[in-house]
Design an enzyme around this catalytic site. Structure first.
Site, mmCIF file in Angstrom:
data_model
loop_
_atom_site.group_PDB
_atom_site.id
_atom_site.type_symbol
_atom_site.label_atom_id
_atom_site.label_comp_id
_atom_site.label_asym_id
_atom_site.label_seq_id
_atom_site.Cartn_x
_atom_site.Cartn_y
_atom_site.Cartn_z
ATOM 1 N N CYS A 75 0.167 2.861 -4.569
ATOM 2 C CA CYS A 75 -0.595 4.072 -4.872
ATOM 3 C C CYS A 75 0.200 5.324 -4.512
ATOM 4 C CB CYS A 75 -1.912 4.076 -4.097
ATOM 5 S SG CYS A 75 -3.021 2.706 -4.478
ATOM 6 N N ASP A 80 11.157 11.528 -3.580
ATOM 7 C CA ASP A 80 11.508 12.957 -3.619
ATOM 8 C C ASP A 80 12.772 13.228 -4.429
ATOM 9 O OD1 ASP A 80 9.328 13.977 -2.351
ATOM 10 O OD2 ASP A 80 10.312 14.376 -0.432
ATOM 11 N N HIS A 87 0.831 -1.197 0.000
ATOM 12 C CA HIS A 87 0.000 0.000 0.000
ATOM 13 C C HIS A 87 0.870 1.254 0.000
ATOM 14 C CE1 HIS A 87 -4.029 -1.511 0.227
ATOM 15 N NE2 HIS A 87 -3.828 -2.206 1.330
ATOM 16 N N ASP A 146 7.803 10.260 2.336
ATOM 17 C CA ASP A 146 8.772 10.510 1.269
ATOM 18 C C ASP A 146 9.996 11.250 1.810
ATOM 19 O OD1 ASP A 146 7.412 12.913 1.656
ATOM 20 O OD2 ASP A 146 6.706 13.084 -0.403
ATOM 21 N N ASP A 147 9.792 12.104 2.805
ATOM 22 C CA ASP A 147 10.925 12.774 3.446
ATOM 23 C C ASP A 147 11.888 11.758 4.050
ATOM 24 O OD1 ASP A 147 9.731 15.173 2.804
ATOM 25 O OD2 ASP A 147 9.009 15.589 4.827
#
Length: 302
Positions: A256, A263, A200, A232-233
């Site tokens: 998804c 990034d 996920h 994402d960081d």
């Protein structure tokens, strides 16, 4: 910012050469497929698979072998898009990278000047026994292992698998981040790395103001309810920015909202309109050293 200045800042922020293929844009979902026969792939585990991984492997590993003709990155993504469209999937594959890249460059996991080891971390999460259970992510990993071993010469000893199947390392947030920390620490200049995630993905409200759309894209570990998501960081500061210079990394994100989940500063969407990879508008290079300087607060190698 001019092109040369942008490139210099990209090289300083992310030393390694990283290319990431994602199954969809940030604003799209990625499908789990119940019948992979339509992709003409074997089904070694009797399960389904992710549409992105299945489309990718049907392009680069049809009939259990590499294509007779060389394919470019653009060829691979556009063929994936065609296959997904034929299956009535609307998701649009995306390529992002740490460096400018001619999309007509030959697709390969291993550069011609390869001199080192080949290492891999593959993650497949089916969320077994939960309301969000998937059925194809373990099979994605099994197919990907077959591909990287048979086509690209990866050895079992350098392949680390995390799956919620009771046999492999459980893909908790801690274990995923530890696996990423280990592969970044062990990889040396000249090494090749393949990363795979099937599970996920989602998005949450951006809290530090570095996202133009106001959202952070996230991976969802098996214990996300207790441990939280992987932002994402986090993938930028603990994974992408941690690889050494001259490490060559390819990442597949089959989930998804994954278009820019690492990034990276350059992006290409296989939508039939974009013909070249372009710098990410308003990319916040100033946030990268700040993020990396705080890396000690998360993950250590066990």
């Amino acid at each position: 910012m001019n092109t040369e200045r942008f490139l210099k800042r990209a090289e300083n922020a992310i030393p390694a050469n990283i290319r990431m293929i994602s199954g969809c844009r940030d604003d799209q979902t990625s499908a789990d497929v119940s019948n992979i026969a339509k992709f003409e792939l074997p089904d070694p585990a009797g399960r389904s698979a992710g549409a992105c991984t299945s489309a990718f492997l049907s392009v680069v590993y049809a009939d259990d072998k590499k294509p007779d003709d060389d394919l470019s990155f653009q060829d691979v993504l556009m063929k994936m898009r065609d296959i997904l469209s034929e299956g009535e999937y609307t998701q649009i594959p995306q390529l992002s990278s740490s460096r400018p890249l001619d999309v007509e460059t030959k697709f390969d996991l291993t550069p011609e000047n390869f001199t080192g080891a080949k290492r891999s971390v593959l993650i497949g999460i089916n969320y077994v026994g939960t309301s969000g259970q998937l059925t194809g992510c373990h099979n994605d990993v099994l197919h990907a292992i077959d591909y990287i071993k048979n086509v690209h010469g990866f050895d079992d000893e350098n392949i680390h698998v995390l799956m919620d199947d009771g046999e492999h390392t459980n893909p908790t947030k801690e274990n995923i981040m530890a696996a990423y920390a280990k592969i970044t620490a062990e990889s040396k200049p000249g090494d090749v790395v393949y990363l795979h995630y099937s599970g996920h993905g989602s998005k949450v409200k951006d809290k530090n103001g570095d996202e133009s759309d106001g959202n952070d894209e996230v991976l969802v570990p098996v214990d996300y309810k207790e441990a939280g998501m992987i932002l994402d960081d986090d993938l930028l500061k603990f994974l992408a920015a941690k690889f050494k210079r001259d490490v060559f990394v390819t990442s597949m994100m089959d989930c998804c909202n994954s278009g820019t989940v690492m990034d990276l500063p350059y992006n290409f969407k296989a939508d039939g309109n974009q013909t070249a990879i372009v710098p990410e508008e308003n990319y916040d290079f100033d946030a990268v050293p700040e993020l990396v300087s705080s890396a000690s607060d998360c993950c250590t190698i066990s």
